[in-house]
Design a protein around this motif. Sequence first.
Motif, PDB file in Angstrom:
ATOM      1  N   TYR A 123      31.980  96.820  64.021  1.00  0.00           N
ATOM      2  CA  TYR A 123      31.240  97.677  64.920  1.00  0.00           C
ATOM      3  C   TYR A 123      31.435  97.149  66.337  1.00  0.00           C
ATOM      4  O   TYR A 123      31.195  95.983  66.602  1.00  0.00           O
ATOM      5  N   ILE A 125      23.092 103.140  65.984  1.00  0.00           N
ATOM      6  CA  ILE A 125      23.269 101.692  65.928  1.00  0.00           C
ATOM      7  C   ILE A 125      22.976 101.250  64.498  1.00  0.00           C
ATOM      8  O   ILE A 125      21.894 101.532  63.977  1.00  0.00           O
ATOM      9  N   ASP A 141      28.540  89.119  65.528  1.00  0.00           N
ATOM     10  CA  ASP A 141      28.845  90.420  64.932  1.00  0.00           C
ATOM     11  C   ASP A 141      29.612  90.260  63.627  1.00  0.00           C
ATOM     12  O   ASP A 141      30.123  91.238  63.077  1.00  0.00           O
ATOM     13  N   ASP A 159      26.254  94.764  63.876  1.00  0.00           N
ATOM     14  CA  ASP A 159      25.852  94.657  65.275  1.00  0.00           C
ATOM     15  C   ASP A 159      24.799  93.579  65.402  1.00  0.00           C
ATOM     16  O   ASP A 159      23.663  93.750  64.932  1.00  0.00           O
ATOM     17  N   THR A 218      25.246  92.777  70.915  1.00  0.00           N
ATOM     18  CA  THR A 218      25.903  94.081  70.858  1.00  0.00           C
ATOM     19  C   THR A 218      24.893  95.217  70.868  1.00  0.00           C
ATOM     20  O   THR A 218      25.111  96.254  71.513  1.00  0.00           O
ATOM     21  N   VAL A 219      23.778  95.043  70.159  1.00  0.00           N
ATOM     22  CA  VAL A 219      22.723  96.061  70.170  1.00  0.00           C
ATOM     23  C   VAL A 219      22.178  96.236  71.582  1.00  0.00           C
ATOM     24  O   VAL A 219      21.939  97.364  72.049  1.00  0.00           O
ATOM     25  N   LYS A 277      24.895  98.126  73.610  1.00  0.00           N
ATOM     26  CA  LYS A 277      24.984  99.545  73.244  1.00  0.00           C
ATOM     27  C   LYS A 277      23.801 100.319  73.803  1.00  0.00           C
ATOM     28  O   LYS A 277      23.953 101.459  74.281  1.00  0.00           O
TER      29      LYS A 277
END
Length: 352
Positions: free
Chosen positions: A230, A257, A285, A296, A300-301, A304
């Motif tokens: 992801y 997500i 990740d 994620d 990364t979350v 995003k």
Amino acid sequence: MNSVQKIKKTFKWSLLSASIFLVFACDSQDAIEEALTTQDVVCDEDTTDVDFKQIAYWSENDDETLEDIDFSRLTHIIYDQISVASDGSLIISDDLDDELDDLIEAVTDANTGTLVMFSIGSASSLSAIANNDTALDNFNDEIQDLFDDYAIDGIDINWQFPDEDEEDDFEDLIESVEETVHDESKLLSFVVASGEDESITDSVSEDAIDYADFVNVLAVESANDDDLHYTLEEAEESIEYWTGERCVVKNKLVLAIPAQGTSSEDLTKSYADILDHNLSDACLDKTESRTYYYYDGIPTVTDKTEYAQSNAGGVVLMSLQNDTYDEDYVDEYSLLMTIDSQVTGTPNTICD
């Protein structure tokens, strides 16, 4: 040279000239068609106000209870999902009825203003319904009964995904459901693919998008050399496809997500289970050892969500039951908390 030879020679030159003309004509036509098909899409300026949505899909399981969910961090929660038969009948057992009631009761007791929606699937049944007027009428009657029986705020259609031969069927179904839903002043959403395979996304027409209040963009995984991962880049490409190629306004697009990891062997593991094995994996990740799971992590979350704040109309966590609820570290490591912290301007710094 006699007259017959002159006629033959003239005929040969005529054929040659015609052939050359046809070649150039075909090449020119091909060039024109190529230019037309490769011309950049130019969308009108998007001046639509964005009402940022913090959504999560949720379904019951044995490992967590509704009391664990902080509804103050959610604008919408979508029950995933109610099955439907090909005749348009919804399949709601006594146990499911209790789950739906429990969800509505929990949200009501929380008093956070969180909206409750029910998701309805699956693809094969929805396709059959769309091709049968009687089944479609029955389906709309069943949706009306949901509004009468439960204090819900909308319906999510989970058809993953209509193929290129089902564009008209999908549009007909969404148009029909939209009338039932919006006549009750309720919300309508559905799921769409990332845009990586345009033969799938092209089956979702502009009119179908117009009927929905928002669509959930399932940019949650891709396969590269047998590894699943992801990435923020894939999320950006998905939103850019829908805004730049399909000219959908930002407010209608909700970026998915994931709250689970997937291995190259197609195994899955919830985010909670990943943390239970190794808490430090929350900041990655990819799991550090054993079977590798790609997911994620918190950075990364956060990235995003930040991207969606500028380029989309919200985010949707898939799915809430896979998040962590461990009382020892839920306040620092929950993905739901991470999303909300970014939206409210206090990003999660546990991984810094």
